[in-house]
Structure formats: C-alpha cells, structure tokens
Design a protein around this motif. Structure first.
Motif, PDB file in Angstrom:
ATOM      1  N   SER A  31       0.758  -1.186  -0.071  1.00 36.80           N
ATOM      2  CA  SER A  31      -0.210   0.188  -0.292  1.00 36.80           C
ATOM      3  C   SER A  31       0.833   1.574  -0.108  1.00 36.80           C
ATOM      4  O   SER A  31       2.240   1.067   0.202  1.00 36.80           O
ATOM      5  N   TYR A  32       0.356   2.295  -0.071  1.00 39.17           N
ATOM      6  CA  TYR A  32       1.354   3.246  -0.544  1.00 39.17           C
ATOM      7  C   TYR A  32       1.847   3.668   1.152  1.00 39.17           C
ATOM      8  O   TYR A  32       0.767   3.645   2.162  1.00 39.17           O
ATOM      9  N   CYS A  33       2.839   4.234   1.345  1.00 37.29           N
ATOM     10  CA  CYS A  33       3.321   5.108   2.564  1.00 37.29           C
ATOM     11  C   CYS A  33       4.466   5.258   2.368  1.00 37.29           C
ATOM     12  O   CYS A  33       5.645   4.828   1.770  1.00 37.29           O
ATOM     13  N   SER A  34       5.135   6.950   2.726  1.00 34.87           N
ATOM     14  CA  SER A  34       6.222   7.250   2.062  1.00 34.87           C
ATOM     15  C   SER A  34       6.438   7.313   2.949  1.00 34.87           C
ATOM     16  O   SER A  34       7.025   6.705   3.948  1.00 34.87           O
ATOM     17  N   TYR A  35       8.257   7.345   2.643  1.00 34.49           N
ATOM     18  CA  TYR A  35       9.388   7.314   3.751  1.00 34.49           C
ATOM     19  C   TYR A  35       9.189   7.940   5.026  1.00 34.49           C
ATOM     20  O   TYR A  35       9.608   7.197   5.932  1.00 34.49           O
ATOM     21  N   ALA A  36       8.941   9.454   4.756  1.00 36.37           N
ATOM     22  CA  ALA A  36       8.900  10.183   5.890  1.00 36.37           C
ATOM     23  C   ALA A  36       7.137   9.750   7.604  1.00 36.37           C
ATOM     24  O   ALA A  36       7.478   9.198   8.008  1.00 36.37           O
ATOM     25  N   GLU A  37       6.517   8.529   6.176  1.00 39.36           N
ATOM     26  CA  GLU A  37       5.097   8.190   7.181  1.00 39.36           C
ATOM     27  C   GLU A  37       6.320   7.138   7.882  1.00 39.36           C
ATOM     28  O   GLU A  37       6.165   6.887   9.556  1.00 39.36           O
ATOM     29  N   LEU A  38       6.496   5.959   7.588  1.00 37.72           N
ATOM     30  CA  LEU A  38       7.713   4.853   7.933  1.00 37.72           C
ATOM     31  C   LEU A  38       8.664   5.437   8.795  1.00 37.72           C
ATOM     32  O   LEU A  38       8.937   4.729  10.153  1.00 37.72           O
TER      33      LEU A  38
END
Length: 350
Positions: A31-38
């Motif tokens: 699923s979409y997950c940005s580096y910042a979120e992770l």
C-alpha cells in the motif's frame, strides 16, 4: 491501518529477534506509504524501546536517518498489547470479555480482532439471542461466514470472549443414534436411564433386550461422535432434562477410556449428571483373555485415573497391566448371549 500499528503487528509475527530496514520497508510495499510516514513510525518505536539499534550495522544517512538493522524487544510489544486491550474493553460491547488475551500469545489477539469487531457490530444492532439456531446460521449472522464456527475457530473464539453459551448455538453434529423403549418413555418412574455403547456390534446385540430392561434408550455412540451428538438428546427425546441417568460401556483401551472421560465432562455440563460406567459389562470383560494391539493409542493420565477409580484394586491392576503390555479388551470379547444376560440381570437403577 495506522502505519505504526501495521509495523507493530508485523514485528509481533516476525520470527527472528532482529529485523532489517529492508524488511521494515517491505511492510508497506502493498500500500502507499511514504518514507516520511514509515520513518516516523519506526523512530517512535525506537523511542519507546520496541526497536533497538544494532550499532554495528549503522544508519542509512537519509533524513530522517534510520538504522540498517534493529533488535526487537517483544516484552515492550506485550506492554503495548495490554494498553490496546484496555482501550478495546472500553470501546467494545460489555458482553465481550477480553481477559483471556492478557495471558495468550499476541498473535491470537491479532488473528481474532477482526472477528471480535464483527461480533461487536452484531451486538450493537441486535439483542442477545433468545432462541438456539444451527451453527452455520449463527456463524453467518455474526461474521458473514457460515463455516466460521465449525471450521474457522469460531467456537474457540466465542469461548475465549465468554459468549459461546449466550450465542445459543445448536450443534451440527450427526443426529444421536438410539433405540427407544416405549415402556421406559411412558413409565411412571421419574428417572430415565440410558445405556451408551461405543460400537455397533454391541448395540445390535443388546437391541432385542431393550423392551425388558429398566432403560429408556439404548444409544449407539459410534466412537467419538457421541461426544458432540449427545447435545441433541433433549431435542430428539424431549423428556425432563433433570431426570436422565447415563451409563457407558466401551472398549477397555486408551481410546475407549478417553471417549468416556470426554463424554462424562460434556454430559456433566449439559445435564449436571456424570456418565456412570456400566460396571457389570466391564467386569465381564476383564475375566476374558485380553487381545493384543492398540499400542500406539494416546494415553490420557487424568482419564485413566478417573476410569480406574470406579473399580476395586484387583481389577485396576488387571487393566493397568493389560494396557501396559499392549493389550486391550474390545466390547466384542463378550458374546451376544452373555451381553444380554448381563443387561437383564444386573442392578442398574438407583
């Protein structure tokens, strides 16, 4: 799902004590997950002590910087689970009890969560059931899957959250197979005696004797099947459930003893009555030369202890020695004529 929660759930299921950054990044690959979120989720888990840096591996140099390899602190995850359970208890219908999950592996809670949410939604829309319905029907009502209770672990989950009895689920066991003594059903006696026999040969041998013995029914147990199908007795033979007395005769081997022990616990729960051993039949068995075999059967120490307690010391020793030597006594060791004679002449009623 919240990214941090998604990572925590994956850490719980992770088999190793360490996890690489690449493995953490793959958690969100579907699923979409940005580096910042992770990275925010991982850094929060670092700060709480769930993830601990393996210093020798270093950091990746990005902004924010993450470690190439982490050590997983599962005890901290357990604390996180306790907080989650406490919040869930406040949110869910009060009939759903979560106490069991505090002492179970975290994986069990993760596997059960979705079903518990569906059950909660059901309880908020409908009153607690008043009438029993077949398992597939109740299963579909609760989670939209008619096989969930019988094949998907639903019965176990409902027991864990203490809703099994309240859900009034009818067993989907095969019908109970029995013959009725009309004199027993219509007799003035307030107690109805039932003889349960493990095997078909014994059932057929005793069948013709049923009209002349003080028993209401002769039940064919069909091995382990009776443990479930006994639930249907009160529906198939609607007599006063407080007036039943059960007697059991099975093979003297580990399997037969285990069946009686499980059936005894089941009947005690349903009718508040023990399943009495049909002692005269068993005593006749141990007078015969035992057969050889059944060495691979599973021994249940509690079942064996409970079974032996019904016999005198000499018979106890005979049974223990026989089973230890790989022997056993099948029901068929007693000839049909002797079986019928024992049933006629023994004292069975209270």
């Amino acid at each position: 799902m919240d990214i941090k929660k998604q990572v925590e759930d994956s850490l719980i299921k992770h088999k190793k004590q360490t996890i690489t950054l690449w493995e953490l990044e793959s958690i969100c690959s579907g699923s979409y997950c940005s580096y910042a979120e992770l990275s925010q989720a991982i850094l929060e888990l670092e700060e709480s002590g769930v993830l601990q840096m393996v210093k020798a591996q270093g950091r990746n140099g990005k902004e924010p910087s993450l470690v190439y390899q982490y050590r997983i602190n599962k005890s901290m995850l357990n604390r996180s689970l306790q907080k989650e359970l406490q919040l869930a208890e406040l949110r869910l219908d009060p009939n759903i009890k979560l106490n069991a999950y505090y002492s179970l592996p975290i994986e069990v809670w993760l596997e059960d969560q979705l079903f518990i949410e569906q059950i909660d939604a059901y309880l908020r829309e409908f009153p607690m059931p008043h009438e029993p319905v077949p398992a597939p029907e109740r299963s579909f009502e609760l989670v939209g899957d008619e096989k969930w209770i019988t094949e998907g672990g639903g019965e176990e989950l409902l027991n864990r959250i203490r809703l099994w009895e309240q859900m009034k689920v009818l067993s989907v066991a095969d019908p109970l197979m029995f013959a009725i003594n009309p004199r027993g059903v219509h007799a003035n006696s307030h107690v109805h005696h039932h003889l349960i026999v493990e095997n078909k040969t014994t059932f057929q041998a005793l069948l013709q004797e049923l009209p002349v013995v003080p028993f209401t029914s002769l039940i064919y147990g069909s091995g382990k099947k009776v443990i479930r199908s006994i639930e249907l007795l009160s529906y198939q033979l609607p007599l006063n459930p407080n007036n039943h007395r059960f007697h059991y005769f099975g093979d003297i081997d580990h399997e037969g003893i285990n069946i009686w022990y499980a059936l005894d616990r089941k009947v005690n729960g349903l009718y508040g009555e023990p399943v009495r051993l049909a002692i005269p039949f068993y005593e006749a068995c141990v007078q015969k030369p035992y057969a050889q075999g059944k060495e691979t059967q599973r021994k249940d120490e509690k079942a064996m202890e409970a079974f032996l307690s019904h016999f005198d010391a000499l018979i106890q020793l005979t049974i223990q020695t026989t089973l230890s030597n790989g022997g056993y006594y099948p029901q068929e060791i007693i000839k049909s004529t002797e079986l019928r004679q024992i049933w006629r002449s023994a004292v069975w009623t209270d």
